[in-house]
Design an enzyme around this catalytic site. Structure first.
Site, PDB file in Angstrom:
ATOM      1  N   ARG A  39       0.830  -1.201   0.000  1.00 33.42           N
ATOM      2  CA  ARG A  39       0.000   0.000   0.000  1.00 33.42           C
ATOM      3  C   ARG A  39       0.868   1.255   0.000  1.00 33.42           C
ATOM      4  O   ARG A  39       1.878   1.326   0.702  1.00 33.42           O
ATOM      5  CB  ARG A  39      -0.943   0.002   1.216  1.00 33.42           C
ATOM      6  CG  ARG A  39      -1.982  -1.096   1.117  1.00 33.42           C
ATOM      7  CD  ARG A  39      -3.093  -0.960   2.129  1.00 33.42           C
ATOM      8  NE  ARG A  39      -3.894  -2.178   2.130  1.00 33.42           N
ATOM      9  CZ  ARG A  39      -4.870  -2.463   1.278  1.00 33.42           C
ATOM     10  NH1 ARG A  39      -5.206  -1.577   0.342  1.00 33.42           N
ATOM     11  NH2 ARG A  39      -5.525  -3.601   1.345  1.00 33.42           N
ATOM     12  N   ASP A  40       0.425   2.224  -0.813  1.00 30.87           N
ATOM     13  CA  ASP A  40       1.128   3.508  -0.876  1.00 30.87           C
ATOM     14  C   ASP A  40       1.013   4.204   0.474  1.00 30.87           C
ATOM     15  O   ASP A  40      -0.042   4.231   1.100  1.00 30.87           O
ATOM     16  CB  ASP A  40       0.535   4.379  -1.987  1.00 30.87           C
ATOM     17  CG  ASP A  40       1.442   5.524  -2.360  1.00 30.87           C
ATOM     18  OD1 ASP A  40       1.967   5.522  -3.491  1.00 30.87           O
ATOM     19  OD2 ASP A  40       1.634   6.445  -1.526  1.00 30.87           O
ATOM     20  N   ILE A  41       2.117   4.768   0.934  1.00 26.51           N
ATOM     21  CA  ILE A  41       2.173   5.407   2.245  1.00 26.51           C
ATOM     22  C   ILE A  41       1.363   6.708   2.269  1.00 26.51           C
ATOM     23  O   ILE A  41       0.983   7.180   3.344  1.00 26.51           O
ATOM     24  CB  ILE A  41       3.659   5.670   2.621  1.00 26.51           C
ATOM     25  CG1 ILE A  41       3.831   5.752   4.121  1.00 26.51           C
ATOM     26  CG2 ILE A  41       4.221   6.875   1.903  1.00 26.51           C
ATOM     27  CD1 ILE A  41       5.290   5.701   4.564  1.00 26.51           C
ATOM     28  N   ASN A  97       4.327   6.465 -13.679  1.00 28.48           N
ATOM     29  CA  ASN A  97       4.901   7.777 -13.951  1.00 28.48           C
ATOM     30  C   ASN A  97       6.357   7.614 -14.385  1.00 28.48           C
ATOM     31  O   ASN A  97       7.071   6.758 -13.862  1.00 28.48           O
ATOM     32  CB  ASN A  97       4.836   8.638 -12.687  1.00 28.48           C
ATOM     33  CG  ASN A  97       3.405   8.880 -12.237  1.00 28.48           C
ATOM     34  OD1 ASN A  97       2.508   9.044 -13.062  1.00 28.48           O
ATOM     35  ND2 ASN A  97       3.172   8.888 -10.933  1.00 28.48           N
ATOM     36  N   VAL A 106      10.175   8.102  -7.170  1.00 30.65           N
ATOM     37  CA  VAL A 106      10.984   6.970  -6.709  1.00 30.65           C
ATOM     38  C   VAL A 106      11.465   6.221  -7.958  1.00 30.65           C
ATOM     39  O   VAL A 106      10.645   5.771  -8.772  1.00 30.65           O
ATOM     40  CB  VAL A 106      10.192   6.027  -5.786  1.00 30.65           C
ATOM     41  CG1 VAL A 106      11.067   4.837  -5.370  1.00 30.65           C
ATOM     42  CG2 VAL A 106       9.686   6.764  -4.548  1.00 30.65           C
ATOM     43  N   HIS A 110       7.253   1.377 -10.731  1.00 27.40           N
ATOM     44  CA  HIS A 110       6.124   0.905  -9.927  1.00 27.40           C
ATOM     45  C   HIS A 110       4.840   1.256 -10.648  1.00 27.40           C
ATOM     46  O   HIS A 110       4.706   2.338 -11.215  1.00 27.40           O
ATOM     47  CB  HIS A 110       6.131   1.528  -8.527  1.00 27.40           C
ATOM     48  CG  HIS A 110       6.398   3.003  -8.519  1.00 27.40           C
ATOM     49  ND1 HIS A 110       7.664   3.522  -8.682  1.00 27.40           N
ATOM     50  CD2 HIS A 110       5.570   4.051  -8.404  1.00 27.40           C
ATOM     51  CE1 HIS A 110       7.603   4.840  -8.651  1.00 27.40           C
ATOM     52  NE2 HIS A 110       6.334   5.186  -8.498  1.00 27.40           N
ATOM     53  N   HIS A 112       1.042   2.046 -10.173  1.00 24.74           N
ATOM     54  CA  HIS A 112       0.044   2.460  -9.190  1.00 24.74           C
ATOM     55  C   HIS A 112      -1.293   1.821  -9.543  1.00 24.74           C
ATOM     56  O   HIS A 112      -1.740   1.927 -10.689  1.00 24.74           O
ATOM     57  CB  HIS A 112      -0.172   3.974  -9.234  1.00 24.74           C
ATOM     58  CG  HIS A 112       0.991   4.818  -8.841  1.00 24.74           C
ATOM     59  ND1 HIS A 112       1.087   5.420  -7.615  1.00 24.74           N
ATOM     60  CD2 HIS A 112       2.100   5.195  -9.542  1.00 24.74           C
ATOM     61  CE1 HIS A 112       2.208   6.136  -7.561  1.00 24.74           C
ATOM     62  NE2 HIS A 112       2.842   6.023  -8.718  1.00 24.74           N
TER      63      HIS A 112
HETATM   64  P1  AMP Z   1       5.801   8.173  -8.110  1.00 26.93           P
HETATM   65  O1  AMP Z   1       5.543   9.614  -7.766  1.00 26.93           O
HETATM   66  O2  AMP Z   1       5.021   7.667  -9.274  1.00 26.93           O
HETATM   67  O3  AMP Z   1       7.290   7.897  -8.228  1.00 26.93           O
HETATM   68  O4  AMP Z   1       5.252   7.348  -6.877  1.00 26.93           O
HETATM   69  C1  AMP Z   1       5.988   7.094  -5.734  1.00 26.93           C
HETATM   70  C2  AMP Z   1       4.992   6.689  -4.690  1.00 26.93           C
HETATM   71  O5  AMP Z   1       5.682   6.021  -3.650  1.00 26.93           O
HETATM   72  C3  AMP Z   1       4.238   7.854  -4.047  1.00 26.93           C
HETATM   73  O6  AMP Z   1       2.847   7.697  -4.267  1.00 26.93           O
HETATM   74  C4  AMP Z   1       4.630   7.747  -2.573  1.00 26.93           C
HETATM   75  O7  AMP Z   1       3.567   8.079  -1.709  1.00 26.93           O
HETATM   76  C5  AMP Z   1       5.019   6.291  -2.456  1.00 26.93           C
HETATM   77  N1  AMP Z   1       5.958   5.970  -1.383  1.00 26.93           N
HETATM   78  C6  AMP Z   1       7.122   6.597  -1.082  1.00 26.93           C
HETATM   79  N2  AMP Z   1       7.718   5.989  -0.046  1.00 26.93           N
HETATM   80  C7  AMP Z   1       6.925   4.955   0.307  1.00 26.93           C
HETATM   81  C8  AMP Z   1       6.995   3.959   1.316  1.00 26.93           C
HETATM   82  N3  AMP Z   1       8.019   3.903   2.177  1.00 26.93           N
HETATM   83  N4  AMP Z   1       5.994   3.050   1.398  1.00 26.93           N
HETATM   84  C9  AMP Z   1       4.954   3.105   0.546  1.00 26.93           C
HETATM   85  N5  AMP Z   1       4.831   4.012  -0.425  1.00 26.93           N
HETATM   86  C10 AMP Z   1       5.791   4.938  -0.551  1.00 26.93           C
END
Ligand code: AMP
Length: 124
Positions: A39-41, A97, A106, A110, A112
Site C-alpha cells: 500500500r502507498d504510504i 509515472n 521513486v 512501480h 500504481h
Molecule cells: P511516483 O511519484 O510515481 O514515483 O510514486 C511514488 C509513490 O511512492 C508515491 O505515491 C509515494 O507516496 C510512495 N511511497 C514513497 N515511499 C513509500 C513507502 N516507504 N511506502 C509506501 N509508499 C511509498
C-alpha cells in the site's frame, strides 16, 4: 508528506529496495517470485497499491524487451488484486509515472493501482 526525490542517474538503491529486503516496514498485500505489491504510504484513493518488480529498473525508459514478461506481470498482479478485492467491476486506474514530467519520485518502476473512487480525466 515527505516527497522522495531520488537520483535516477545512479545505480543506488531506492526506498523500494529496502521494502523488498524488509529493511523498512510496508503494508505488503501481494507477493510472487518477481513482483511485490504494497500500500502507498500517501494514498491518493481509498485503495492505492504499488506493484514493483523485485529487480530494480529505474524508469520505464530503462526497460527493454527482456523485461516484457515482467512488465506484463505488474499489470496482471494489479488486475488480479483488484479482482480479488471486488474492485474490478466498478473499475480502477493503473498508472506508471516516468521521470520529471510524469511526476516520478521513486526511481524503481512501480505501477500504481488506484481504486475506490471516481477518477477524472485528464489527470493533473
Ligand atoms: P511516483 O511519484 O510515481 O514515483 O510514486 C511514488 C509513490 O511512492 C508515491 O505515491 C509515494 O507516496 C510512495 N511511497 C514513497 N515511499 C513509500 C513507502 N516507504 N511506502 C509506501 N509508499 C511509498
Amino acid at each position: 508528506m515527505t516527497h522522495y526525490r531520488e537520483n535516477h542517474m545512479s545505480n543506488d538503491d531506492t526506498i523500494f529496495g529496502k521494502i523488498i529486503r524488509r529493511e523498512i516496514p510496508a503494508d505488503i498485500v501481494y507477493e510472487d517470485e518477481q513482483v511485490l505489491g504494497f500500500r502507498d504510504i500517501d494514498p491518493k484513493a481509498p485503495t492505492h497499491v504499488l506493484f514493483i518488480p523485485k529487480i530494480r529498473i529505474a524508469t520505464l525508459n530503462e526497460a527493454g524487451a527482456e523485461h516484457a514478461d515482467l512488465l506484463g506481470r505488474l499489470m496482471l498482479a494489479a488486475a488480479g488484486f483488484a479482482r480479488a478485492q471486488g474492485l474490478a467491476e466498478d473499475g480502477y486506474r493503473v498508472v506508471m509515472n516516468c521521470n520529471e514530467n510524469g511526476g516520478q519520485t521513486v526511481f524503481h518502476i512501480h505501477l500504481h493501482l488506484l481504486a475506490g473512487r471516481q477518477m477524472t480525466w485528464p489527470p493533473g
